[in-house]
Design an enzyme around this catalytic site. Sequence first.
Site, PDB file in Angstrom:
ATOM      1  N   LYS A 145       7.604  57.293 -10.953  1.00 40.42           N
ATOM      2  CA  LYS A 145       6.908  57.022 -12.207  1.00 40.42           C
ATOM      3  C   LYS A 145       7.903  56.465 -13.206  1.00 40.42           C
ATOM      4  CE  LYS A 145       4.724  59.181 -16.202  1.00 40.42           C
ATOM      5  NZ  LYS A 145       4.224  60.392 -16.878  1.00 40.42           N
ATOM      6  N   GLU A 198       2.484  66.828 -28.326  1.00 39.27           N
ATOM      7  CA  GLU A 198       3.151  67.429 -27.163  1.00 39.27           C
ATOM      8  C   GLU A 198       4.299  68.363 -27.523  1.00 39.27           C
ATOM      9  OE1 GLU A 198       4.878  66.164 -22.762  1.00 39.27           O
ATOM     10  OE2 GLU A 198       4.170  64.628 -24.146  1.00 39.27           O
TER      11      GLU A 198
END
Length: 400
Positions: A145, A198
């Site tokens: 990723k 987050e």
Amino acid sequence: MVTKQKAVLEQELLDDYRVGDFFIETPKRTILGKGVFLQVPSKEDCANQLVSLPKKVASTLKKAKEQGHPHPIVTGAVPFDSCKKACLHVPNSVHFAPSYQHEERGQVSSTPIAVDKLISVPAPEQYMEGVAQGIKRIRSGELDKIVISRSLELSLTESVNIPQLLRNLAYQNKRGYTFSTNIEFEEQVKTLIGASPELLVLRQGMQAIANPLAGSRPRSKDPIEDQRRAEELLSSPKDLHEHAVVVETVANALRPFLKNMEVPEKPSLVTTETMWHLSTVVKGELLDADISSLDLAVALQPTPAVCGAPTEKARQAISEIEPFDRGFFTGMVGWCDADGDGEWVVTIRCAEANGQSLRLFAGAGVVGESKPEEELAETGAKFQTMLRAMGVNTEQFKDI
């Protein structure tokens, strides 16, 4: 439930904020730090800069106590690139109040920020080319990723009203982490301001919590379409894979520090005013009381949610693909006290403010199944957190 009296206390802190102060509102508390009692020593040096940061912070907190500070905490921000200089300090005074994110808020300012010029760096077409490069590296087996980012550089007709922008962010984002702190970047003092969804890590007593987010969908004003997007995200193989890569890496990074770890098998959904996100809450107990919140944050930073996997290969690829220095974007912002308690937040949905200029950032996680045009649209949606707080009408601009 937060009482009216507590809500007034939080509102007072927001009203007392001035440019240069440290401010953060979380689901648990609000903190306002004023002035600089001591700076945490930091320099641009790749030789164990990030590894040594918790020791420097602990030493600075000890020195502050010895010099008469009654309750020192360290506040500030750490950049994405561990070779770059962190901006951390002990404020002269620190004021705490409960959060009142779930209470009724005041009105968002209706006065828009007038934008004279907006430039996307890179341009949308170049950004999609960068995503394509990331996909190619993943399909070749080099990466699992990678997160590819872009920025918006805004020239304003007058200096931005940072206290009002902070208030708008706090009022519009009824969950998550609203923050503002001074940073030094490219030999200029700027304000790093934003509303991140987050949590990197929270340490409270012997408990630690991390909450990685990965996999997103833009919100819709149509309730039926909005719910469809949420359900699609929860069942998307591409997004579930992206999320699983992040959660596995976060859990592995925390295992040397925690026992009795809880890692849910499936993600849940969290929402902001503009986005849906896949979310997993990882919990555990500290193995040693000497492990601070910053020790945990440094072990996690950067997570695959903002960098990629494997970390170092993704970080190198980012430096080759992205045509700008991220600075403090995708770093962390937060606080740590002398007992080791603290909260560190992933620095996303943010901007650097300096006079009549603003630089916004947004990124998207790329895996083998990603499509460049969809990642471009995702970054455009993520810019909306800041643009809405600024009251910017984006219809006149093509590069968003």
